[in-house]
Scaffold this active site. Structure first.
Site, short mmCIF file in Angstrom:
data_model
loop_
_atom_site.label_atom_id
_atom_site.label_comp_id
_atom_site.label_asym_id
_atom_site.label_seq_id
_atom_site.Cartn_x
_atom_site.Cartn_y
_atom_site.Cartn_z
N LYS A 106 36.85 -57.75 31.56
CA LYS A 106 37.41 -58.97 31.39
C LYS A 106 37.13 -59.65 29.99
O LYS A 106 36.07 -59.28 29.52
CB LYS A 106 36.82 -59.94 32.44
CG LYS A 106 37.67 -61.36 32.86
CD LYS A 106 38.76 -60.87 33.51
CE LYS A 106 39.49 -62.20 34.32
NZ LYS A 106 40.46 -61.75 35.46
N ASP A 146 45.24 -64.16 31.73
CA ASP A 146 44.42 -64.76 32.81
C ASP A 146 44.72 -66.23 32.36
O ASP A 146 45.67 -66.67 31.99
CB ASP A 146 43.03 -64.18 32.59
CG ASP A 146 42.08 -64.74 33.88
OD1 ASP A 146 42.16 -63.87 34.91
OD2 ASP A 146 41.28 -65.54 33.74
#
Ligand code: GLU
Length: 417
Positions: A106, A146
């Site tokens: 991430k 995201d």
């Protein structure tokens, strides 16, 4: 709401909780609770007025035992090192639950994109892509969208990577625009798996979807799509919200019209003929289904006793703290965990990556059908695990499934040297 729970501590607690039901070596467990490596870097870019600005950016590569690191990049002022660590760990177990051949990663930049022009966002994105270049690649680490990022940012990252590497490599990133390697159905994918998870949960609980009332917290891509798709399923969406507040209509909202209103005005608030409510009122509304689709820690142990929904399907990552989970388990509220419910995003990212590698595009029907099969099979596996071991809740079942698969992959490779 509380911002006090550290999401990385929540992740570790969730893994520990599942491990109590499994026979995992302590050393292996520690490995699977901490990121393998992390980039933390300054990005210095030029503002439109010619001044320079420096912001902080991160990429965590949590675990690669099952395949390339995989996970999104978010732009948000609350991005921190520990948040990115947690989000990358959740990706590991999410990919394992839907059995796509990826590890977890991430990234994030600590900015509020609303404060910058498109040209400034492009410069900071290309600066980040330049920092990321040695770490990423189709077989190494594959970022994706995201919170507050989308096709535009993904295409800038792809272009920067390909320019610096002097190659074409569409599989270096997913969530791209159609026409430059993006997959049909990727934009809707997170909302679609949320809807599928809700549908499967209602069937499992023997509850009717027709007319079931729904509240959705967060009206970004995941929340707005989930709202539209549960509406199509026959449910009635009575409340939705975004960071400015929420709206309520007991007769049901026209979810597509609310999406248009937000696109025009910047918020769902002010949509005609609705009551304005707070996010807290939305989270505690008396509904059949609650879909938290915003950020981490939306519901903590203080708010959980007030939650009045029977079923929660997590479109966001980490919207419930472990303390909230305990309260809701005690109260028999069924929670379909994030690592299954929002896994449609990474699953269709996987399809995109497969298409990029084969240089062959799938039809939207193929994407939708294959996603539906994967999500329903994963839901069945969770329920079987839940039933076979009398577990406290579906989250523990999901972590048991995920952890078992990651441990298997690690142990198959062995420890070398
Ligand atoms: N950001 C999404 C998630 O949290 C998608 C990640 C991906 O497609 O790699 O699951």
């Amino acid at each position: 709401m509380s911002g006090e729970t550290n999401p990385y501590e929540s992740l570790r607690e969730q893994i520990d909780d599942a491990a109590t039901h499994l026979d995992v070596d302590d050393g292996v467990l520690e490995r699977l609770k901490s990121p393998e490596r992390m980039l933390e870097t300054n990005l210095t870019f030029e503002r439109d007025d010619g001044t320079l600005e420096t912001v902080r950016a991160y990429r965590a590569q949590f675990n690669g035992d099952r395949g390339p690191y995989k996970g999104g990049i978010r732009y948000h002022p609350n991005v921190t090192r520990d948040e990115v660590k947690a989000l990358s760990g959740w990706m590991v177990y999410k990919c394992a639950v839907v059995d796509v051949p990826y590890g977890g990663g991430k990234g994030g930049i600590a900015i509020d994109p609303a404060d910058y022009s498109a040209a400034e966002i492009e410069r900071v994105t290309r600066a980040f892509a330049t920092e990321l270049r040695p770490l990423i690649g189709p077989d190494r680490d594959v970022p994706a969208p995201d919170v507050n990022t989308g096709q535009r940012e993904m295409n800038w990252i792809k272009d920067t990577y390909e320019t610096l590497e002097n190659t074409t490599a569409p599989g270096v990133i997913t969530g791209k625009a159609p026409g430059s390697g993006g997959s049909a159905g990727r934009v809707e994918a997170t909302g679609r798996s949320t809807m599928l998870a809700a549908r499967e949960a209602f069937e499992w609980l023997d509850r009717d979807v027709d007319g079931a009332t729904v509240a959705v917290q967060g009206y970004g891509n995941a929340g707005a799509t989930a709202a539209r798709l549960v509406d199509d399923l026959g449910m009635t969406v009575v409340a939705v919200s975004d960071s400015s507040g929420g709206i309520y209509d007991p007769d049901g909202l026209d979810t597509s019209a609310v999406t248009d209103h937000k696109a025009e005005t910047g918020s769902v608030v002010g949509y005609p003929d609705t009551d304005t409510i707070t996010n807290e009122t939305l989270l505690t509304a008396d509904v059949d289904l609650l879909v938290p689709a915003a950020l981490e820690n939306a519901i903590d142990a203080d708010l959980a006793p007030e939650v009045d929904a029977d079923v929660i399907v997590e479109a966001a990552n980490g919207p419930l703290t472990p303390g909230a989970d305990d309260v809701l388990t005690e109260r028999d509220v069924v929670v379909v965990p994030d690592i299954l419910a929002n896994a449609g995003g990474v699953t269709v990212s996987y399809f995109e990556w497969v298409q990029n590698r084969q240089r062959f595009a799938w039809t939207e029907d193929r994407v939708v059908e294959t996603l539906e099969r994967i999500v329903t099979e994963a839901f069945d596996t969770l329920v079987e695990t839940y039933d076979s071991a009398s577990l406290p809740n579906l989250r523990t079942a999901a972590y048991i499934v995920g952890l078992t698969r990651v441990v298997e992959a690690y142990e198959a490779g062995g420890n070398w040297p």
